[in-house]
Design a protein around this motif. Structure first.
Motif: not given
Length: 85
Positions: A61-69
């Motif tokens: 998922a994204y949190r802001g512009a950052d893709k997170r795992e």
């Protein structure tokens, strides 16, 4: 309204694909839609991939512009691990 309908469709599709694997959430797990809602309330949006493996939801998922795992507990919806993807 349009994004809610699209989100519901995608969530249903993702749920079906995630459960097609041999690994399945435990009987007392939250509904996947509840897990997704909890993540969205924490700022994870959009959610782009969901898979159930080794007893946890693995979610990109994204949190802001950052893709997170993320690794998420299926019973509580708690994020167990959050790292860059």
């Amino acid at each position: 309204m349009k994004s809610l309908m699209l989100g519901t469709f995608l969530l249903t599709s993702i749920s079906f694909l995630a459960l097609a694997d041999d690994d399945r959430p435990p009987a007392d797990a939250l509904k996947l839609s509840e897990v997704v809602q909890k993540l969205e309330q924490q700022g994870f949006y959009p959610i782009v991939d969901i898979e159930f493996d080794d007893g946890v939801w693995e979610i990109d998922a994204y949190r802001g512009a950052d893709k997170r795992e993320l690794q998420v507990d299926p019973r509580t919806g708690k994020v167990l691990r959050d790292r860059d993807d």
